[in-house]
Write an enzyme that holds these catalytic residues in place. Structure first.
Site, PDB file in Angstrom:
ATOM      1  N   SER A 253       0.821  -1.206   0.000  1.00 52.04           N
ATOM      2  CA  SER A 253       0.000   0.000   0.000  1.00 52.04           C
ATOM      3  C   SER A 253       0.856   1.257   0.000  1.00 52.04           C
ATOM      4  CB  SER A 253      -0.916  -0.009   1.234  1.00 52.04           C
ATOM      5  OG  SER A 253      -1.296   1.296   1.555  1.00 52.04           O
ATOM      6  N   LYS A 254       0.417   2.190  -0.830  1.00 48.12           N
ATOM      7  CA  LYS A 254       1.088   3.481  -0.925  1.00 48.12           C
ATOM      8  C   LYS A 254       1.064   4.193   0.435  1.00 48.12           C
ATOM      9  CE  LYS A 254       2.631   6.866  -3.706  1.00 48.12           C
ATOM     10  NZ  LYS A 254       4.037   6.936  -3.471  1.00 48.12           N
ATOM     11  N   ARG A 255      -0.024   3.935   1.161  1.00 48.81           N
ATOM     12  CA  ARG A 255      -0.197   4.604   2.445  1.00 48.81           C
ATOM     13  C   ARG A 255       0.947   4.286   3.417  1.00 48.81           C
ATOM     14  NH1 ARG A 255      -5.210   2.812   5.070  1.00 48.81           N
ATOM     15  NH2 ARG A 255      -5.762   2.392   2.917  1.00 48.81           N
ATOM     16  N   GLY A 257       3.934   3.798   2.454  1.00 46.18           N
ATOM     17  CA  GLY A 257       5.202   4.177   1.848  1.00 46.18           C
ATOM     18  C   GLY A 257       5.747   3.133   0.892  1.00 46.18           C
TER      19      GLY A 257
END
Ligand code: GLU
Length: 480
Positions: A253-255, A257
């Site tokens: 997940s981009k969240r 990083g």
């Protein structure tokens, strides 16, 4: 047999994350393998989640990835527009068709009523489900209220008993009790469709034959089939792709990083290596082969090779694979790609072609270059302990002897080439009776300040130039 048509349907919410890239890649490959068409559709009906500029980012990512689409917003095609926010009228028309068919109904419930019902459900420990309150309103009355300007949504009228199911190419037949399904909103008060509705209408109107998307949509698929059935439309083949995980427990997940496709490119991973690696995150050719170009994948990709269990994104494996790709690059390409990183490290004033020759076999990811070559721009501080090497039989004391031996030899070299340095120093070593390693190891340490360097003492001395080499040698000698 109909022509195979697939689509990649991202929502413009930011950079293309790697799970999205994998869906795009599989969708593309399946169309290409079957001589079909690949469509790009922008799903921007949830305008609160939209990020400005994200649509352009999608085009750019697709282009960078080499995934060319046959139809899409910026290339056109016979079933446009390919941006959902430009298809509002189409959804309205089909939503009302469903209302006429009895498969949907207008709903006037206020936010207050719904909030209260939601709270009540929570206190009972149940998940909220709309109670079909507005289904009882006669259609003629509903139409009058709408004509009078009352806000409304259109909800799907889901059966309250029996089984609702669908077929998935990977997971087989999946069935749930219809009673567990909610009467979801299809058309919102602002006239925008929800994703749940728009995807069905578009997949039908765009003649999509195979719908590939993440397993997070498995639970919604029974509702989509109800819509296809209500319209009397032929259903596409569903292929739900398992999630890409960071490790055993966490989704990529981009969240958190985790890198996007663009991040990886910026870090100096090669496009072809990323694509190769991503292709194997959930698909296998069912043999030992690991290396594929995009066009080779277009020849061999199939649904049979898809894996049902989640795939783990192992960055170390990607890094290894990237290194294999870097080694195989034509030298000129490597040189061109390495140059910005040499500049960043402050070594672009040196013989960068020679440096690139020494570096190509040692580069796994381009972003590693600066830390590997920075010592050429600036002598690192180091401890005299570094001279100690058991196998070479060297230590600080031997180093002092070695450096004292080579200093005048280097001073005497006029033609500062690796060959000239080599013959002058080797001759001096032979005469001294010391072992090669006892001189060359300390010499390399004395002018590089580190144990690992691309190239040996002569290559580094050559790259540094005579003046700098002697300056470093003297400074190191003074510390002994
Ligand atoms: N817009 C959806 C998403 O970005 C696409 C799901 C689908 O492919 O149907 O997740």
């Amino acid at each position: 047999m109909n022509e195979v048509r697939t689509r990649f349907a991202p929502s413009p919410t930011g950079y293309l994350h790697l799970g999205g890239l994998r869906t795009a890649l599989y969708t593309y490959l399946f169309a290409r393998r079957n001589g079909g068409k690949f469509v790009l559709r922008i799903e921007d009906t949830d305008q609160e989640r939209e990020v400005p500029g994200a649509v352009d980012l999608i085009y750019q990512s697709m282009h960078l990835a080499g995934l060319s689409y046959d139809e899409g917003p910026d290339v056109g095609g016979p079933y446009g527009p390919y941006i959902q926010s430009q298809r509002k009228e189409i959804y309205r028309e089909y939503a009302w068709k469903l209302v006429e068919l009895g498969a949907a109904y207008p709903c006037f419930c206020t936010k207050e009523r719904l909030d209260e019902a939601r709270k009540a459900a929570e206190t009972r420990g149940e998940t909220f489900k709309y109670d079909k309150h507005c289904l009882a309103i006669p259609l003629s009355e509903a139409k009058e209220r709408i004509a009078a300007g009352e806000p409304y949504v259109i909800r799907q009228n889901v059966p309250t008993s029996g089984k609702c199911g669908f077929d998935d190419a990977l997971f087989g037949h999946i069935e749930v009790d219809c009673a567990t399904l909610d009467d979801n909103v299809l058309l919102k008060a602002d006239g925008m469709p929800t994703y749940n509705f728009a995807n069905v209408v578009d997949d039908h109107l765009m003649h999509i034959t195979h719908v590939m998307r993440g397993t997070e949509y498995l639970s919604s698929a029974p509702k989509y089939d109800l819509l296809y059935d209500a319209f009397g439309w032929e259903k596409p083949v569903y292929v739900h792709l398992p999630v890409v995980m960071k490790d055993q427990t966490r989704k990529l997940s981009k969240r958190y990083g985790d890198p996007s496709f663009e991040d990886l490119l910026r870090q100096g991973y090669l496009r072809d290596a990323i694509i190769n690696f991503i292709a194997l995150l959930g698909w296998s050719p069912r043999n030992d082969r690991e290396f594929f170009t995009l066009s080779e994948l277009e020849e061999v990709f199939d649904l049979e090779g898809l894996n049902k269990s989640p795939a783990i994104f192992d960055v170390n494996k990607l890094t290894w694979m990237n290194g294999e790709y870097v080694r195989k690059l034509p030298f000129e390409t490597y040189y061109e790609l390495a140059m910005p990183w040499f500049e960043q490290a402050g070594v672009s004033g040196l013989d960068t072609r020679r440096l690139a020759e020494l570096m190509q076999g040692r580069t796994e990811v381009f972003s590693q270059i600066p830390q590997m070559v920075r010592f050429l721009a600036e002598m690192p501080a180091f401890d005299n302990e570094l001279y100690t090497h058991k196998k070479m039989k060297t230590d600080a004391e031997v180093a002092k002897k070695a450096l004292t031996l080579v200093r005048p030899v280097l001073l005497g070299v006029t033609d500062w080439t690796e060959e000239a340095l080599h013959s002058a120093v080797m001759a001096a070593i032979a005469e001294s009776g010391m072992k090669n390693g006892q001189v060359l190891w300390p010499l390399r340490i004395a002018i590089s300040g580190q144990a690992n360097t691309p190239g040996g003492a002569f290559e580094i001395a050559y790259l540094l130039g005579k003046e700098e080499t002697l300056r470093r040698l003297d400074a190191s000698l003074a510390k002994l």
